[in-house]
Design a protein around this motif. Sequence first.
Motif, PDB file in Angstrom:
ATOM      1  N   ALA A  50     -10.670  40.050  27.659  1.00 36.48           N
ATOM      2  CA  ALA A  50     -10.753  40.742  26.368  1.00 36.48           C
ATOM      3  C   ALA A  50     -11.292  39.811  25.280  1.00 36.48           C
ATOM      4  O   ALA A  50     -12.080  40.238  24.429  1.00 36.48           O
ATOM      5  CB  ALA A  50      -9.378  41.269  25.969  1.00 36.48           C
ATOM      6  N   THR A  51     -10.906  38.555  25.323  1.00 34.79           N
ATOM      7  CA  THR A  51     -11.369  37.600  24.309  1.00 34.79           C
ATOM      8  C   THR A  51     -12.861  37.352  24.430  1.00 34.79           C
ATOM      9  O   THR A  51     -13.613  37.503  23.468  1.00 34.79           O
ATOM     10  CB  THR A  51     -10.597  36.273  24.424  1.00 34.79           C
ATOM     11  OG1 THR A  51      -9.204  36.536  24.214  1.00 34.79           O
ATOM     12  CG2 THR A  51     -11.095  35.257  23.411  1.00 34.79           C
ATOM     13  N   TYR A  52     -13.316  36.980  25.631  1.00 37.66           N
ATOM     14  CA  TYR A  52     -14.741  36.684  25.801  1.00 37.66           C
ATOM     15  C   TYR A  52     -15.593  37.949  25.785  1.00 37.66           C
ATOM     16  O   TYR A  52     -16.791  37.880  25.525  1.00 37.66           O
ATOM     17  CB  TYR A  52     -14.979  35.898  27.091  1.00 37.66           C
ATOM     18  CG  TYR A  52     -14.365  34.519  27.059  1.00 37.66           C
ATOM     19  CD1 TYR A  52     -14.772  33.569  26.135  1.00 37.66           C
ATOM     20  CD2 TYR A  52     -13.369  34.164  27.955  1.00 37.66           C
ATOM     21  CE1 TYR A  52     -14.208  32.309  26.096  1.00 37.66           C
ATOM     22  CE2 TYR A  52     -12.786  32.896  27.924  1.00 37.66           C
ATOM     23  CZ  TYR A  52     -13.212  31.976  26.989  1.00 37.66           C
ATOM     24  OH  TYR A  52     -12.645  30.731  26.959  1.00 37.66           O
ATOM     25  N   GLY A  53     -14.986  39.094  26.053  1.00 36.23           N
ATOM     26  CA  GLY A  53     -15.717  40.353  26.053  1.00 36.23           C
ATOM     27  C   GLY A  53     -15.762  41.047  24.707  1.00 36.23           C
ATOM     28  O   GLY A  53     -16.434  42.068  24.554  1.00 36.23           O
ATOM     29  N   ASP A  54     -15.065  40.514  23.714  1.00 35.02           N
ATOM     30  CA  ASP A  54     -15.063  41.115  22.382  1.00 35.02           C
ATOM     31  C   ASP A  54     -16.486  41.060  21.812  1.00 35.02           C
ATOM     32  O   ASP A  54     -17.092  39.988  21.769  1.00 35.02           O
ATOM     33  CB  ASP A  54     -14.101  40.350  21.475  1.00 35.02           C
ATOM     34  CG  ASP A  54     -14.123  40.867  20.066  1.00 35.02           C
ATOM     35  OD1 ASP A  54     -14.854  40.284  19.230  1.00 35.02           O
ATOM     36  OD2 ASP A  54     -13.429  41.858  19.786  1.00 35.02           O
ATOM     37  N   PRO A  55     -17.043  42.198  21.370  1.00 32.33           N
ATOM     38  CA  PRO A  55     -18.427  42.229  20.892  1.00 32.33           C
ATOM     39  C   PRO A  55     -18.706  41.278  19.722  1.00 32.33           C
ATOM     40  O   PRO A  55     -19.758  40.632  19.685  1.00 32.33           O
ATOM     41  CB  PRO A  55     -18.638  43.684  20.467  1.00 32.33           C
ATOM     42  CG  PRO A  55     -17.627  44.456  21.233  1.00 32.33           C
ATOM     43  CD  PRO A  55     -16.453  43.542  21.398  1.00 32.33           C
ATOM     44  N   ALA A  84     -21.485  36.188  18.077  1.00 35.14           N
ATOM     45  CA  ALA A  84     -21.461  34.857  17.458  1.00 35.14           C
ATOM     46  C   ALA A  84     -21.662  33.781  18.518  1.00 35.14           C
ATOM     47  O   ALA A  84     -22.453  32.848  18.343  1.00 35.14           O
ATOM     48  CB  ALA A  84     -20.137  34.642  16.734  1.00 35.14           C
ATOM     49  N   PHE A  85     -20.974  33.925  19.627  1.00 28.17           N
ATOM     50  CA  PHE A  85     -21.014  32.962  20.721  1.00 28.17           C
ATOM     51  C   PHE A  85     -22.419  32.854  21.306  1.00 28.17           C
ATOM     52  O   PHE A  85     -22.911  31.761  21.572  1.00 28.17           O
ATOM     53  CB  PHE A  85     -20.002  33.425  21.772  1.00 28.17           C
ATOM     54  CG  PHE A  85     -19.715  32.464  22.868  1.00 28.17           C
ATOM     55  CD1 PHE A  85     -19.154  31.229  22.613  1.00 28.17           C
ATOM     56  CD2 PHE A  85     -19.973  32.816  24.182  1.00 28.17           C
ATOM     57  CE1 PHE A  85     -18.869  30.349  23.640  1.00 28.17           C
ATOM     58  CE2 PHE A  85     -19.688  31.943  25.219  1.00 28.17           C
ATOM     59  CZ  PHE A  85     -19.136  30.707  24.944  1.00 28.17           C
TER      60      PHE A  85
END
Length: 136
Positions: free
Chosen positions: A104-109, A114-115
Amino acid sequence: AEAFGSLFAAPPTIEVFERRGDWLSWGELPDPSAGAELWFAVVRGTLAETDSAAAQEMHDAIAAGGQAAAQEAGDIAHVVFTGLADPGEFLAIDVWESDAAIEATYGDPAFGAAFASLFSEAPTIQVFRSTDWYQW
């Protein structure tokens, strides 16, 4: 070397990275002998910015923007490295208490947008679980 080589189908590739304590980080890599079950998210990519100071500034702004949410979700460490031979190569290890919020953290749009701007192309993200194998 012969005994160690028997673990792998092909010889491993060795790459050397430098820990970047001057880049925004939090927490520490854990003592592997402690035996705690942890999850490690390893992020690898080529930095979009070729100027080291500008790349650091960009990373630090992105990391600062996501730090509170990541820590609240269970990210207990974010440790940054750059390539020794090629400082444009980026490696970060995030240590998680569980795997519950990693996707969920890395998949947050918003985080993803930003990443993604930090890299010249999409980085690789691999997640590993600690084991009870002998470690030092």
